[in-house]
Design a protein around this motif. Structure first.
Motif, short mmCIF file in Angstrom:
data_model
loop_
_atom_site.label_atom_id
_atom_site.label_comp_id
_atom_site.label_asym_id
_atom_site.label_seq_id
_atom_site.Cartn_x
_atom_site.Cartn_y
_atom_site.Cartn_z
N GLY A 1 49.88 47.62 24.80
CA GLY A 1 50.02 46.41 24.01
C GLY A 1 51.20 45.54 24.38
O GLY A 1 51.64 44.73 23.57
N ILE A 2 51.70 45.71 25.61
CA ILE A 2 52.83 44.89 26.05
C ILE A 2 52.55 44.33 27.44
O ILE A 2 51.90 44.97 28.25
CB ILE A 2 54.17 45.66 26.07
CG1 ILE A 2 54.12 46.86 27.02
CG2 ILE A 2 54.57 46.08 24.68
CD1 ILE A 2 55.46 47.53 27.23
N PRO A 3 53.04 43.12 27.72
CA PRO A 3 52.89 42.57 29.06
C PRO A 3 53.81 43.27 30.06
O PRO A 3 54.83 43.85 29.69
CB PRO A 3 53.25 41.10 28.90
CG PRO A 3 54.03 41.01 27.66
CD PRO A 3 53.66 42.17 26.79
N HIS A 4 53.44 43.18 31.31
CA HIS A 4 54.23 43.80 32.38
C HIS A 4 55.67 43.27 32.38
O HIS A 4 56.61 44.03 32.62
CB HIS A 4 53.56 43.56 33.73
CG HIS A 4 54.19 44.31 34.85
ND1 HIS A 4 54.83 43.67 35.89
CD2 HIS A 4 54.31 45.63 35.08
CE1 HIS A 4 55.30 44.59 36.72
NE2 HIS A 4 55.00 45.78 36.27
N ALA A 5 55.85 42.00 32.12
CA ALA A 5 57.20 41.42 32.10
C ALA A 5 58.09 42.12 31.07
O ALA A 5 59.26 42.41 31.34
CB ALA A 5 57.14 39.93 31.83
N LEU B 1 47.01 52.47 42.34
CA LEU B 1 46.85 51.22 43.06
C LEU B 1 47.66 51.14 44.35
O LEU B 1 47.27 50.41 45.27
CB LEU B 1 47.23 50.04 42.15
CG LEU B 1 46.32 49.82 40.95
CD1 LEU B 1 46.89 48.74 40.05
CD2 LEU B 1 44.90 49.48 41.40
N VAL B 2 48.78 51.85 44.42
CA VAL B 2 49.67 51.71 45.58
C VAL B 2 49.78 53.01 46.36
O VAL B 2 49.32 53.10 47.50
CB VAL B 2 51.08 51.22 45.15
CG1 VAL B 2 51.99 51.09 46.36
CG2 VAL B 2 50.98 49.90 44.40
N PHE B 3 50.36 53.99 45.78
CA PHE B 3 50.78 55.17 46.54
C PHE B 3 49.64 56.11 46.92
O PHE B 3 49.68 56.73 47.99
CB PHE B 3 51.90 55.90 45.82
CG PHE B 3 53.13 55.05 45.70
CD1 PHE B 3 53.91 54.80 46.81
CD2 PHE B 3 53.47 54.47 44.50
CE1 PHE B 3 55.04 53.99 46.73
CE2 PHE B 3 54.59 53.65 44.39
CZ PHE B 3 55.37 53.41 45.51
N LEU C 1 47.37 40.05 43.13
CA LEU C 1 46.50 40.97 42.41
C LEU C 1 47.24 42.13 41.73
O LEU C 1 46.86 42.54 40.64
CB LEU C 1 45.43 41.53 43.36
CG LEU C 1 44.44 40.51 43.91
CD1 LEU C 1 43.54 41.15 44.95
CD2 LEU C 1 43.62 39.88 42.79
N LEU C 2 48.28 42.65 42.37
CA LEU C 2 48.98 43.81 41.81
C LEU C 2 49.64 43.50 40.47
O LEU C 2 49.43 44.23 39.50
CB LEU C 2 49.98 44.38 42.81
CG LEU C 2 50.70 45.66 42.38
CD1 LEU C 2 49.71 46.79 42.09
CD2 LEU C 2 51.70 46.08 43.45
N PRO C 3 50.42 42.42 40.37
CA PRO C 3 51.02 42.14 39.05
C PRO C 3 49.96 41.93 37.96
O PRO C 3 50.15 42.39 36.83
CB PRO C 3 51.83 40.86 39.28
CG PRO C 3 52.12 40.86 40.75
CD PRO C 3 50.91 41.48 41.39
N ALA C 4 48.87 41.28 38.29
CA ALA C 4 47.82 41.05 37.29
C ALA C 4 47.20 42.38 36.86
O ALA C 4 46.93 42.59 35.67
CB ALA C 4 46.75 40.12 37.86
N ALA C 5 46.96 43.28 37.80
CA ALA C 5 46.39 44.59 37.47
C ALA C 5 47.34 45.41 36.62
O ALA C 5 46.93 46.05 35.64
CB ALA C 5 46.04 45.35 38.75
N LEU C 6 48.63 45.39 36.95
CA LEU C 6 49.61 46.14 36.16
C LEU C 6 49.76 45.54 34.77
O LEU C 6 49.89 46.27 33.79
CB LEU C 6 50.95 46.19 36.89
CG LEU C 6 50.95 46.96 38.22
CD1 LEU C 6 52.29 46.84 38.90
CD2 LEU C 6 50.54 48.40 38.02
#
Length: 141
Positions: free
Chosen positions: A27-31, A114-116, A13-18
């Protein structure tokens, strides 16, 4: 089992949310963000492609495809490695740096949210300790 299922869910879930936040806001993917951020922290804002692939956790083939897209946008440029003509070095351009600077505040805010923000200082320290123990065997392949 409950702990593992929680970890597996966070890893999905975290990578998808980021990725969603970065695509919507910048306008850019997380990768791509990870590639730009990794290059920004490297000496001279450049890394050998093989080292960059290892750090961002992808294959050299996938990285080459992503860097080609980043080159088309003018955010990264590749050159032959001076010490090994078979290798290539990826350089973060000034335009790539500016793109990263513009995307970073929203991304940092989302990571915090989402995390901290959900952890107290002791839990954050524990998370750092735990992930530091998990990384070496993962990085070794």
């Amino acid at each position: 089992m409950r702990t593992w299922l929680n970890v597996a869910q966070v890893l999905m879930l975290l990578p998808a949310a980021l990725d969603r936040q970065l695509r919507e806001d910048a306008g850019i993917p997380h990768a791509y963000y990870q590639i730009l951020a990794t290059l920004s922290g490297a000496d001279g804002r450049c890394l050998r492609m093989t080292d960059l692939a290892r750090v961002v956790g992808t294959t050299t083939s996938r990285l080459s495809h992503a860097v080609a897209s980043l080159e088309q946008r003018g955010w990264v440029r590749r050159q032959a490695c001076p010490s090994d003509k078979r290798g290539q070095v990826a350089h973060l351009t000034d335009a790539g740096w500016e793109t990263l600077r513009a995307a970073a505040p929203g991304h940092v805010e989302e990571v915090r949210r989402l995390v901290f923000d959900n952890l107290d200082p002791e839990e954050i320290a524990q998370l750092g300790t735990i992930t530091a123990k998990m990384l070496p065997p993962l990085a070794a392949g």
